[in-house]
Design a protein around this motif. Structure first.
Motif, PDB file in Angstrom:
ATOM      1  N   ARG A   1       0.828  -1.197   0.000  1.00  0.00           N
ATOM      2  CA  ARG A   1       0.000   0.000   0.000  1.00  0.00           C
ATOM      3  C   ARG A   1       0.868   1.255   0.000  1.00  0.00           C
ATOM      4  O   ARG A   1       0.374   2.362  -0.095  1.00  0.00           O
ATOM      5  N   GLU A   2       2.157   1.063   0.137  1.00  0.00           N
ATOM      6  CA  GLU A   2       3.116   2.155   0.027  1.00  0.00           C
ATOM      7  C   GLU A   2       4.163   1.749  -0.994  1.00  0.00           C
ATOM      8  O   GLU A   2       4.742   0.668  -0.890  1.00  0.00           O
ATOM      9  N   VAL A   3       4.374   2.589  -1.990  1.00  0.00           N
ATOM     10  CA  VAL A   3       5.236   2.212  -3.105  1.00  0.00           C
ATOM     11  C   VAL A   3       6.250   3.312  -3.404  1.00  0.00           C
ATOM     12  O   VAL A   3       6.085   4.463  -2.992  1.00  0.00           O
ATOM     13  N   ALA A   4       7.303   2.928  -4.121  1.00  0.00           N
ATOM     14  CA  ALA A   4       8.284   3.876  -4.644  1.00  0.00           C
ATOM     15  C   ALA A   4       8.210   3.845  -6.164  1.00  0.00           C
ATOM     16  O   ALA A   4       7.964   2.791  -6.757  1.00  0.00           O
TER      17      ALA A   4
ATOM     18  N   VAL B   1       2.227   6.666  -2.845  1.00  0.00           N
ATOM     19  CA  VAL B   1       3.616   6.849  -3.259  1.00  0.00           C
ATOM     20  C   VAL B   1       4.374   7.542  -2.131  1.00  0.00           C
ATOM     21  O   VAL B   1       4.025   8.646  -1.718  1.00  0.00           O
ATOM     22  N   ARG B   2       5.412   6.867  -1.630  1.00  0.00           N
ATOM     23  CA  ARG B   2       6.191   7.410  -0.520  1.00  0.00           C
ATOM     24  C   ARG B   2       7.589   7.849  -0.933  1.00  0.00           C
ATOM     25  O   ARG B   2       8.277   8.530  -0.170  1.00  0.00           O
ATOM     26  N   MET B   3       8.019   7.466  -2.144  1.00  0.00           N
ATOM     27  CA  MET B   3       9.367   7.814  -2.573  1.00  0.00           C
ATOM     28  C   MET B   3       9.424   7.859  -4.088  1.00  0.00           C
ATOM     29  O   MET B   3       8.774   7.052  -4.765  1.00  0.00           O
ATOM     30  N   VAL B   4      10.194   8.811  -4.618  1.00  0.00           N
ATOM     31  CA  VAL B   4      10.448   8.907  -6.054  1.00  0.00           C
ATOM     32  C   VAL B   4      11.957   8.953  -6.247  1.00  0.00           C
ATOM     33  O   VAL B   4      12.645   9.784  -5.637  1.00  0.00           O
ATOM     34  N   VAL B   5      12.476   8.053  -7.101  1.00  0.00           N
ATOM     35  CA  VAL B   5      13.911   8.054  -7.391  1.00  0.00           C
ATOM     36  C   VAL B   5      14.121   8.150  -8.900  1.00  0.00           C
ATOM     37  O   VAL B   5      13.221   7.819  -9.684  1.00  0.00           O
ATOM     38  N   ASP B   6      15.290   8.599  -9.294  1.00  0.00           N
ATOM     39  CA  ASP B   6      15.607   8.720 -10.714  1.00  0.00           C
ATOM     40  C   ASP B   6      17.125   8.595 -10.865  1.00  0.00           C
ATOM     41  O   ASP B   6      17.886   9.022  -9.986  1.00  0.00           O
ATOM     42  N   SER B   7      17.566   8.019 -11.983  1.00  0.00           N
ATOM     43  CA  SER B   7      19.002   7.856 -12.222  1.00  0.00           C
ATOM     44  C   SER B   7      19.649   9.113 -12.769  1.00  0.00           C
ATOM     45  O   SER B   7      20.867   9.172 -12.916  1.00  0.00           O
ATOM     46  N   ASP B   8      18.851  10.124 -13.081  1.00  0.00           N
ATOM     47  CA  ASP B   8      19.374  11.377 -13.631  1.00  0.00           C
ATOM     48  C   ASP B   8      19.742  12.333 -12.494  1.00  0.00           C
ATOM     49  O   ASP B   8      18.851  12.829 -11.794  1.00  0.00           O
TER      50      ASP B   8
ATOM     51  N   GLY C   1       4.907  16.540  -4.838  1.00  0.00           N
ATOM     52  CA  GLY C   1       5.175  16.898  -3.449  1.00  0.00           C
ATOM     53  C   GLY C   1       6.289  16.126  -2.794  1.00  0.00           C
ATOM     54  O   GLY C   1       6.626  16.384  -1.632  1.00  0.00           O
ATOM     55  N   LEU C   2       6.906  15.187  -3.513  1.00  0.00           N
ATOM     56  CA  LEU C   2       7.985  14.371  -2.959  1.00  0.00           C
ATOM     57  C   LEU C   2       9.317  14.750  -3.579  1.00  0.00           C
ATOM     58  O   LEU C   2       9.396  15.035  -4.776  1.00  0.00           O
ATOM     59  N   GLU C   3      10.373  14.737  -2.779  1.00  0.00           N
ATOM     60  CA  GLU C   3      11.704  15.040  -3.289  1.00  0.00           C
ATOM     61  C   GLU C   3      12.237  13.851  -4.088  1.00  0.00           C
ATOM     62  O   GLU C   3      12.149  12.704  -3.643  1.00  0.00           O
ATOM     63  N   VAL C   4      12.791  14.119  -5.258  1.00  0.00           N
ATOM     64  CA  VAL C   4      13.367  13.077  -6.097  1.00  0.00           C
ATOM     65  C   VAL C   4      14.763  12.750  -5.594  1.00  0.00           C
ATOM     66  O   VAL C   4      15.595  13.644  -5.398  1.00  0.00           O
ATOM     67  N   SER C   5      15.031  11.460  -5.382  1.00  0.00           N
ATOM     68  CA  SER C   5      16.302  11.025  -4.814  1.00  0.00           C
ATOM     69  C   SER C   5      17.057  10.120  -5.754  1.00  0.00           C
ATOM     70  O   SER C   5      16.522   9.675  -6.787  1.00  0.00           O
ATOM     71  N   ALA C   6      18.284   9.808  -5.391  1.00  0.00           N
ATOM     72  CA  ALA C   6      19.100   8.855  -6.148  1.00  0.00           C
ATOM     73  C   ALA C   6      18.596   7.431  -5.899  1.00  0.00           C
ATOM     74  O   ALA C   6      18.013   7.153  -4.843  1.00  0.00           O
ATOM     75  N   PRO C   7      18.818   6.526  -6.860  1.00  0.00           N
ATOM     76  CA  PRO C   7      18.305   5.148  -6.713  1.00  0.00           C
ATOM     77  C   PRO C   7      18.843   4.403  -5.500  1.00  0.00           C
ATOM     78  O   PRO C   7      18.197   3.467  -5.020  1.00  0.00           O
ATOM     79  N   ASP C   8      20.018   4.804  -4.991  1.00  0.00           N
ATOM     80  CA  ASP C   8      20.580   4.055  -3.856  1.00  0.00           C
ATOM     81  C   ASP C   8      19.776   4.225  -2.573  1.00  0.00           C
ATOM     82  O   ASP C   8      20.047   3.573  -1.569  1.00  0.00           O
TER      83      ASP C   8
END
Length: 268
Positions: free
Chosen positions: A217-220, A242-249, A259-266
């Motif tokens: 029920r909580e996804v990235a 959605v609790r997390m957003v990551v991107d390789s860029d 509303g969520l900060e985009v983070s690195a995949p690690d």
């Protein structure tokens, strides 16, 4: 259930102009560190092509995280190595500016490469570049001689195929336009619609009690582009938060999506 969807590319550049009569013809390849085998395969072919066509051709490799020592043995031919970008949007801009006329996509026949996508075709087509690719599963959805050229066989077969494209180059403007329109329509509009449809089907299909107990029920979300934004909205509608957003860029790290900060995949 696992569904592997075809790669997509948002074609944003206008249809390139015809290149009939252009000289010299630039033959090129884009490479990462994982493409060492393919680079070593192509360099002797470049040499043979130059001995046949002389000043009618020149050669270019755009490489990211690849050692320039691979090219130390390149002598006596008009060859240029261009350092690429880890930022994908900058790489696409660099490719568009590189003026590559014939783009190559050789693949060693192995299980890993058979599972790749045709992203090189999409990147080349967007830039008005004629593509020549290995006749392996990633490219077999293309019509040989219509959207691209497919090659079976060894270095001799590749040499003859690319030489044939050079000989016919002035007659291939229609093919270049066809590939651009094909990439922009089939692998953009309909692919996105198909992706959305399949995603909805997967999320709405009846689940067993065991699956319900295990359902997240909580996804990235991996990918902070337009598809990621659409997916975030859809998941919220289906009661998956959605609790997390990551991107390789790296350029997207620290920006915000939904509303969520985009983070690195690690961070996953």
């Amino acid at each position: 259930e696992i569904y592997v969807h075809q790669n997509m590319l948002n074609i944003v550049r206008p249809n390139p102009r015809a290149r009939k009569g252009k000289r010299p013809i630039v033959i090129g390849y884009t490479a990462l560190s994982a493409h060492t085998v393919e680079v070593r395969f192509l360099l002797p072919i470049f040499d043979r092509l130059y001995r046949r066509f002389g000043d009618r051709v020149r050669f270019k490799v755009i490489g990211h995280e690849i050692s320039e020592r691979l090219f130390e043995g390149v002598r006596g031919i008009p060859f240029q190595f261009v350092r690429g970008h880890g930022d994908y949007s900058k790489f696409r801009a660099l490719l568009a500016e590189s003026d590559i006329d014939i783009g190559l996509g050789p693949l060693k026949d192995c299980e890993f490469n058979r599972c790749k996508s045709l992203i090189k075709y999409l990147e080349y087509a967007e830039c008005g570049t004629i593509g020549v690719f290995s006749d392996l599963p990633p490219y077999r959805s293309l019509r040989d001689g219509e959207e691209a050229f497919l090659v079976r066989g060894d270095a001799d077969a590749w040499y003859e195929s690319v030489a044939g494209v050079v000989e016919r180059f002035d007659d291939l403007d229609e093919m270049r336009d066809r590939a651009y329109r094909h990439a922009a329509s089939v692998y953009q509009e309909s692919a996105v619609e198909d992706y959305h449809s399949r995603l909805k089907d997967l999320m709405r299909r009846p689940m067993s009690e065991k699956e319900i107990d295990r359902a997240p029920r909580e996804v990235a979300i991996f990918g902070a582009g337009s598809i990621g934004r659409y997916l975030a909205v859809l998941l919220e509608q289906l009661d998956c938060h959605v609790r997390m957003v990551v991107d390789s860029d790296p350029a997207k790290w620290g920006t915000r999506m939904m509303g969520l900060e985009v983070s690195a995949p690690d961070r996953l």
